[in-house]
Each structure stands twice: as C-alpha cells, then as structure tokens.
Design an enzyme around this catalytic site. Structure first.
Site, mmCIF file in Angstrom:
data_model
loop_
_atom_site.group_PDB
_atom_site.id
_atom_site.type_symbol
_atom_site.label_atom_id
_atom_site.label_comp_id
_atom_site.label_asym_id
_atom_site.label_seq_id
_atom_site.Cartn_x
_atom_site.Cartn_y
_atom_site.Cartn_z
ATOM 1 N N GLU A 16 0.824 -1.294 0.059
ATOM 2 C CA GLU A 16 -0.117 0.051 0.058
ATOM 3 C C GLU A 16 1.075 1.194 0.036
ATOM 4 O OE1 GLU A 16 -2.440 -0.198 3.615
ATOM 5 O OE2 GLU A 16 -2.902 -2.419 3.263
ATOM 6 N N LYS B 52 2.232 4.510 1.403
ATOM 7 C CA LYS B 52 2.425 5.190 2.856
ATOM 8 C C LYS B 52 1.698 6.775 2.654
ATOM 9 C CE LYS B 52 4.977 5.210 6.951
ATOM 10 N NZ LYS B 52 5.238 6.527 7.387
ATOM 11 N N ASP C 104 1.190 10.157 3.752
ATOM 12 C CA ASP C 104 1.838 11.128 4.600
ATOM 13 C C ASP C 104 0.684 12.085 5.101
ATOM 14 O OD1 ASP C 104 3.990 12.193 6.051
ATOM 15 O OD2 ASP C 104 4.853 13.441 4.422
ATOM 16 N N TYR D 264 -7.297 1.825 6.237
ATOM 17 C CA TYR D 264 -6.621 0.525 5.899
ATOM 18 C C TYR D 264 -6.594 -0.347 6.719
ATOM 19 C CZ TYR D 264 -3.195 3.269 8.044
ATOM 20 O OH TYR D 264 -2.512 4.219 8.852
ATOM 21 N N LYS E 241 10.688 3.609 3.272
ATOM 22 C CA LYS E 241 11.073 4.941 3.186
ATOM 23 C C LYS E 241 11.368 5.342 1.769
ATOM 24 C CE LYS E 241 9.239 6.720 7.040
ATOM 25 N NZ LYS E 241 9.375 7.736 7.956
ATOM 26 N N CYS F 168 32.380 44.211 2.235
ATOM 27 C CA CYS F 168 31.118 43.873 2.904
ATOM 28 C C CYS F 168 29.962 44.392 1.715
ATOM 29 C CB CYS F 168 30.747 44.615 4.124
ATOM 30 S SG CYS F 168 29.140 44.717 4.619
ATOM 31 N N CYS G 193 28.194 47.583 3.306
ATOM 32 C CA CYS G 193 29.012 49.134 3.709
ATOM 33 C C CYS G 193 30.444 48.953 2.969
ATOM 34 C CB CYS G 193 29.298 48.998 5.165
ATOM 35 S SG CYS G 193 30.482 47.907 5.749
ATOM 36 N N CYS H 154 32.278 41.106 8.246
ATOM 37 C CA CYS H 154 32.715 42.489 8.069
ATOM 38 C C CYS H 154 33.063 43.377 9.291
ATOM 39 C CB CYS H 154 31.211 43.273 7.510
ATOM 40 S SG CYS H 154 31.338 44.967 7.697
ATOM 41 N N CYS I 135 28.563 49.140 10.401
ATOM 42 C CA CYS I 135 27.945 48.852 9.002
ATOM 43 C C CYS I 135 26.544 48.829 9.208
ATOM 44 C CB CYS I 135 28.388 47.174 8.752
ATOM 45 S SG CYS I 135 27.698 46.295 7.643
HETATM 46 P P1 AMP Z 1 5.802 6.400 11.079
HETATM 47 O O1 AMP Z 1 5.042 7.219 11.704
HETATM 48 O O2 AMP Z 1 7.075 6.457 10.113
HETATM 49 O O3 AMP Z 1 6.353 5.161 12.206
HETATM 50 O O4 AMP Z 1 4.765 5.446 10.156
HETATM 51 C C1 AMP Z 1 3.810 4.610 10.489
HETATM 52 C C2 AMP Z 1 2.511 5.472 10.433
HETATM 53 O O5 AMP Z 1 2.440 5.270 8.967
HETATM 54 C C3 AMP Z 1 1.174 4.826 10.690
HETATM 55 O O6 AMP Z 1 0.980 5.132 12.267
HETATM 56 C C4 AMP Z 1 0.020 5.287 9.813
HETATM 57 O O7 AMP Z 1 -0.278 6.553 10.500
HETATM 58 C C5 AMP Z 1 1.082 5.778 8.460
HETATM 59 N N1 AMP Z 1 0.473 5.039 7.250
HETATM 60 C C6 AMP Z 1 0.443 5.761 6.194
HETATM 61 N N2 AMP Z 1 -0.200 4.770 5.182
HETATM 62 C C7 AMP Z 1 -0.213 3.581 5.596
HETATM 63 C C8 AMP Z 1 -0.566 2.332 5.187
HETATM 64 N N3 AMP Z 1 -1.181 2.246 3.990
HETATM 65 N N4 AMP Z 1 -0.553 1.487 6.261
HETATM 66 C C9 AMP Z 1 -0.171 1.340 7.372
HETATM 67 N N5 AMP Z 1 0.264 2.624 7.950
HETATM 68 C C10 AMP Z 1 0.029 4.004 7.193
HETATM 69 ZN ZN ZN Z 2 29.393 45.784 6.414
#
Ligand code: AMP
Ligand code: ZN
Length: 707
Positions: A119, A121, A123, A246, A334, A428, A431, A446, A451
């Site tokens: 899946e 990840k 953010d 998820y 990552k 500088c 100045c 400087c 200045c």
């Molecule tokens: P980290 O905060 O880097 O430890 O990553 C863990 C967090 O990734 C989890 O707590 C989720 O909030 C997030 N996350 C985002 N997408 C997913 C996904 N598809 N499956 C599981 N966790 C996810």
């Molecule tokens: Zn100066």
C-alpha cells in the site's frame, strides 16, 4: 425543492429518505469516485434535509449528513482508549533493508510461503474511528498508541468519513433477517487509517493563510494535523481533508482472513480506500511496486513518503507478532528524500548582526516535498567550496529532514562554460568595509562596527520576540526607521513620539502618488508595545543587546547570577567565567562588549529612557509545588504567550525545557503542535492541553501521571 412536510411522521420519513440518498451519493463520490449527481442537485437534497431538521429539531441526530458542517466546540481532545494498541511501523530506509525484512519473514514462514499487500504510505496523521451499531460514535488520533485524543466533531466534517456503515457490509447471518428491526446488531468496530490534505488543497490553504497574514503550513502533513486539532470544528470543516482507511482493529470479528480482504470490506462498508494497492506473491513483485510508486509519487494528488508492505494472511501476522513498538508483519519502505534539479541564479551574501557574511543560494523556484523553495543557505565559504556550486550550475536541491531547504551539489557535466568558483567577498556588500576571516574559523566577517546591515540586524534583534519583544515592530518598519534616520541605535526606539511614528514614510506610494505612512492607529499600538518593552527581564535585555556568544540561555544564566547590568559590568572576565554555562570565551565576549565606549553610551541612553536594566529580586511568592517537574511547551497557546506560561511554571518551581526527552514530565500541546508533540507521543510522555495548564497554574498542583 419540495415543501417541508406539515406532520412529524412524514417529515421523519422524508428525512430518512434524504439521508440515505445523500450518504449514497457521498459514497459514490468519495469512496468510488463515480458521482452520479451534479453538485447542484446534491446541494439541493442537503438543503431540503436541513430545512426539515430546522422545522423538526427532534429529528436531528449525529449521523445526519447535515451535522458535517461543524458544530459548536465540544469537549475536544479528551483521552480515548483504543480498542487495541495502534502500533507504529518499522522503517526500511533502502531496498537492502527491505530485502532483509522480506528474507526474515520468508524464513519464519518457511515452506508455506506468503503473499504481501503493498500500500502507499500516506503522509498524513493516523486516525481511529469507532462504530457502534453501524454508526460512527467516536474519532480519535493515535496519541501514544494506547490512548489518543478525541476529535469526533472535527472528523464529522470530513466528507469521506461514513457516519453510518453501509448495510451491504454487515457480517453474514445478520443482514438477511426477515424483519429489519430484528437484524443482528453490528459488532463494535474500530477502523483505522490516515487523514491527509490533498496537495492542491494544501496550496490553496497556504495562499489563504498568507492573504490573511497567518503563518503558512510547512507541508500537507502539518496542515492536516493542524486542521484536525482545531478547537472550532467549523475551521476543520473549511479545510479540505480526506481519508484513506486501511485497517480494522479486530478484523476476525467480521470473518476476515487477509489484509486484502480488510481493504475490500472497508470499501464495501463505505470507507474511502486507496485503490492503489497490489497483492504480491514474491519479493520481486514488491520491488516492482516500490519502484513504480516512486515513479508515480509526484503525479499523485496527495503526498506519500513510502510504501507499506504487509503480510497478507492474518494468521501469519499473528504468528509473527509484534515488537514493543511495531508489528513484525509489516514494514514501511521509505523513499529517499525527494530531490529536484534547478538552476542556481545567484549566490547572495547576507550580513548578520555580528557581521558574519553568509552565502545564500538563490535558485529558480521548485516544488520539493510539497512546498516551493527558491533559496537555501550555503552556510559559509568552505561549504560552498566543498559542494563546488557555481552560479549558472544546474544544482540538486532537497529538504533536509523534509523541512529545511538544502543544496546537495551541482549536476556534474551541466556546468556552463566559464562558471567561476565562488569566493567570499573581500568587501562587505552592505557597507563596502573590508572583510576578515579569523584563522581557524569558518566565518567571514565585516569588520566595520558601523556597518548599516549589521546595525539593522542588531536593532531588529533588540525588538525581536526572544528579546524585548516589541510587538508589531516588523522588519519593514525597522528598516524605514533606520533609513529615515529616526533610529540609529536601540535606545532610539524610546525617543519616538506618536506623531513621528504616524508620519513615518514607508517608502511606497498610493495610487494617487501620495506616500504611504504608518498611520495613527498602527503608531498608537506600536508606541504601547515600545512602552511595554521598557520593563523586560534582565535576561531578555542581555540577549537583546546582541553580545557575541550570548544566546538566550547564556543571558538567562548571567541574569540569574548577577541580577543587574551594573553588577555584571562590575565583574571581571574571570568572575563572569565562573557562572554555570559560561566559559572563558563567552566571558571575554561579554567583557569586550561592556568595555566598548560606544556600547556604554547606548546602555546609558537606555537607562535614561527608563529601560529596566535589572531584575526585581523577590522571594518566591508561591510555594514551589512543581519543583522537580520538567515541562515542555509546544504549539500555540490561546490564553498565555509562551513566555508567560514559562514564567508562571517557573514561579511554581518547575523547570521548562525546549526539548522533549525521557526526563520530561509533561508536554503541553497547543494548537498546531508539531514535532515535540510527536516526540512526546513516541516517548510516552504525558500530554496536557491548555486547559490542564491553566488549571496547574491556578492551583499549583500537577495532575496525576496518566501513563
Ligand atoms: P511512522 O509514523 O513513520 O512510524 O509510520 C507509521 C504510520 O504510517 C502509521 O501510524 C500510519 O499513520 C501511517 N500510514 C500511512 N499509510 C499507511 C498504510 N497504508 N498502512 C499503514 N500505515 C500507514
Ligand atoms: Zn558591512
């Protein structure tokens, strides 16, 4: 739109119909992305429902789609116990680490073999939704994994969160009962996922923030977390948030046996589930998915920071189990930090308050990790040499820790002909005075004490928040005060009159060509701020003077040891050096500053203007009930400034620190709390809301430890 029914019974029937229809269209729109109804028609249904509910308020219930608009503030952020622990994930920082994990799992599973779901990840921020009898009753953040914070009213405003589960997803044996009233109840469920802000909405929000003079968010993740932690849910409602769910806390209660089935069921139940998922039979398919996700990353409408690989079979997940922090059956691969190329236009030199010349790379704006950057510090001459970046180069940029813009280096082979190596200026840029690099130091300075760039920085420093905090005295006003000759040194702030400020020429003209002036209203406010700044603590004054090597904490130590500027002035370098946290180098800097006649003149001018140069020595007025406790404050507080809260806590004997560690007793999290909040959660440090803080300050009593 039909008229509101005149009897309660038909109103109830119509309202129920409308709700079902609206939720169905929500489902089509948000979960399946296949809308059937125009926005106007959808709004019309919603409006009709709202009118019925206004006429018959007893018909309003929590699951009505009209309740998504954001209601009055409720008791937000109350602790919520999760059905089972919400773990974080172990990271694989590169493909080798991912392979090592895959190999470990394969070894544990042996002959049987196993499939993996991959899946994206997302953010954002983790979210847990509780459903009772098929209705959403509670939404919570992850918190420390065991206990999160309640954010239900805010989550109700997020349109892709189903307030009621779809009957199609009811577990077998329950839905097919003859009479609806006798249908078996839904099991209690906790559904988990990520709440995020789409990239486009983030850009829009930041434009609005800037237009409203509010601070922009650093990235979509902060924007999502900040929007979720609003006290007024109508603010959350105005932010465009979305979810991808998820996980289910106890999928076995629904007869589910695989992660891929979890996702299918969530989709059926009406949740927004990311369609970008695959189930892989082997490591090479996992690799392919990771590579393709990285390729597609930029084009996706939301931010991702990696791929989550999970063992598909729940029974195998059970066998693999958990470490203290994360499941062994899942790993977060990552992505390497996002890097972009752009063209280096200029290496500009900034002159700081102490005369240090800092090279700054100015490049064509590029979007990196969700925000646009156009400059990055190159720190010093050695660093520019080491990286060997030259004006005209195509350079690689990224964000260090996903926050601070950084120049990685040039793209070899794309250097234009004749590009020259950069050297620090011998004079500088402000100045024209000669510059000097102390042997053994990286900084080029400087050497001209007069200045103007240094002077501007020093004057601005005096007024800054950590120093005497002259509220409203921004860099533009300071620049005009200095340029017009009204302010030569920091003591001149205290000679300004209301008329003089009101008439200050801002160096711009209006449409009719008359000069823009500061005006009376702003001038009156500024004058009040200047007045208030006469009575700051000695620590702030010492910091504000801009003495070499005297940062906020050294200033604090000196103020604590000497109590007045006169006492400090009377001390020898050796005496000063004995203060804890102050060594000979700092002491020499202090001495040099206080021996300089120009500085003494400014100090005398400050004294004559009634600026306080000493601390009032008072015995602790309050019992030291918080002695031994360490607090960390993060995020914006509403009722206190951070300094006020700090002073109150210290008056009760507490320590207030700026970083979170295992020794921290409490973290007070205000609005938009950031990394310190995350750190507190990670270390399991007790979290307090502003209300708790207010109570502590009022009563002098710390709450019982919660963990
Ligand atoms: P980290 O905060 O880097 O430890 O990553 C863990 C967090 O990734 C989890 O707590 C989720 O909030 C997030 N996350 C985002 N997408 C997913 C996904 N598809 N499956 C599981 N966790 C996810
Ligand atoms: Zn100066």
């Amino acid at each position: 739109m039909p008229p509101v029914p005149i009897d309660a019974a038909s109103a109830a029937t119509r309202a129920a119909e409308l709700r079902r229809e609206i939720e169905h269209h929500n489902y089509l729109y948000y979960a399946l992305d296949t809308p059937e109804l125009s926005d106007a028609a959808y709004d019309s249904l919603l409006r009709e429902l709202r009118e019925i509910e206004e006429a018959y308020p007893e018909l309003v219930n929590a699951e009505s789609p009209t309740q998504r608009v954001g209601t009055a503030p409720l008791q937000l952020f109350a602790p919520v116990q999760h059905a089972s622990r919400m773990y974080s994930l172990d990271n694989a920082m590169d493909l080798d680490e991912l392979d090592a994990w895959l190999a470990r799992v394969r070894a544990a599973v042996g002959e049987r073999g196993c499939a993996f779901t991959c899946e994206l990840k997302i953010d954002g921020s983790s979210l847990a939704l509780t459903y009772e009898d098929g209705t959403m009753v509670r939404a919570a953040t992850r918190g420390d994994g065991k206990v999160g914070e309640e954010v239900t009213p805010n989550i109700r405003t997020v349109r892709d969160v189903p307030l009621r589960l779809r009957d199609e997803a009811r577990p077998a044996g329950a839905a097919d009962t003859l009479f609806a009233e006798e249908a078996a109840p839904w099991p209690a469920l906790e559904v988990r996922g990520e709440i995020y802000m789409p990239k486009a909405s983030f850009e829009r929000l930041n434009e609005e923030q800037l237009a409203a003079d509010a601070a922009p968010f650093a990235n979509p993740r902060n924007a999502a977390a900040g929007s979720l932690r609003q006290k007024d849910s109508s603010v959350t409602a105005s932010r465009d948030l979305a979810t991808f769910m998820y996980a289910i806390a106890d999928p076995r209660a629904l007869g589910i046996r695989r992660q891929s089935e979890v996702l299918e069921w969530l989709r059926l139940a009406g949740f927004h589930v990311n369609p970008d998922v695959v189930t892989c039979a082997d490591a090479s398919a996992v690799h392919d998915y990771c590579a393709s996700a990285l390729d597609r990353r930029e084009a996706l409408p939301y931010e991702i920071d990696g791929v989550v690989v999970k063992v598909d079979e729940l029974s195998l997940q059970d066998e693999l189990g958990y470490t203290s922090k994360a499941p062994r059956w899942a790993i977060a691969y990552k992505f390497p930090p996002e890097e972009k190329t752009t063209v280096l236009r200029e290496i500009r030199v900034q002159v700081g308050r102490t005369g240090v010349l800092t090279p700054l790379a100015e490049f064509e704006p590029v979007t990196v990790s969700g925000s646009t950057i156009a400059r990055a510090t190159l720190h010093n001459e050695d660093e520019v040499r080491r990286k060997d970046v030259r004006v005209g180069d195509t350079i690689i940029v990224r964000k260090a820790g996903d926050v601070i813009p950084e120049v990685v280096g040039p793209v070899a082979g794309m250097r234009p002909e004749g590009a020259v190596q950069w050297t620090a200026p011998t004079h500088c840029p402000s100045c024209g005075g000669p510059t000097w690099r102390e042997p053994g130091e990286v900084a080029v300075r400087c050497t001209n004490v007069a200045c103007p760039a240094q002077r501007l920085e020093r004057i601005g420093h005096w007024a800054s928040r950590g120093a005497t905090d002259i509220d409203g005295m921004g860099s533009e006003i300071i620049m005009r005060l200095v340029e017009t000759g009204a302010v030569h040194d920091i003591a001149d702030f205290y000679t300004l009159s209301a008329d003089q400020l009101a008439a200050l020429d801002m160096g711009r003209v209006k449409k009719d060509n008359t000069p823009v002036t500061l005006g009376e209203t702003v001038a009156a406010k500024l004058l009040a701020s200047i007045e208030a700044s006469r009575h700051r603590t000695l620590a702030r004054v010492l910091f504000g003077l801009g003495i070499r090597h005297v940062g906020a904490s050294v200033a604090e130590a000196l103020a604590g040891a000497f109590g007045s500027l006169d006492a400090l002035s009377a001390a020898s370098a050796e005496e000063i050096a004995t203060v804890e946290g102050v060594g000979p180098k700092i002491a020499a800097g202090v001495r040099a500053f206080l021996d300089n006649p120009d500085n003494l003149e400014v100090i005398e001018k400050l004294r004559a203007s009634g600026v306080s140069l000493e601390d009032e020595r008072t015995e602790p007025a309050r019992p030291q009930t918080l002695a031994g406790l360490t607090f960390v404050l993060t995020g914006a507080l509403e009722r206190f400034t951070r300094d006020e809260a700090t002073a109150e806590l210290k008056a009760l004997g507490a320590k207030v620190s700026s970083s979170v560690s295992k020794k921290t007793s409490y973290v007070v999290a205000g609005e938009d709390a950031g990394s310190k909040y995350d750190k507190a959660v990670e270390l399991g440090v007790a979290l307090l809301a502003e209300d708790d803080l207010a109570r502590i300050i009022e009563t002098g009593q710390a709450p019982e430890a919660t963990s």
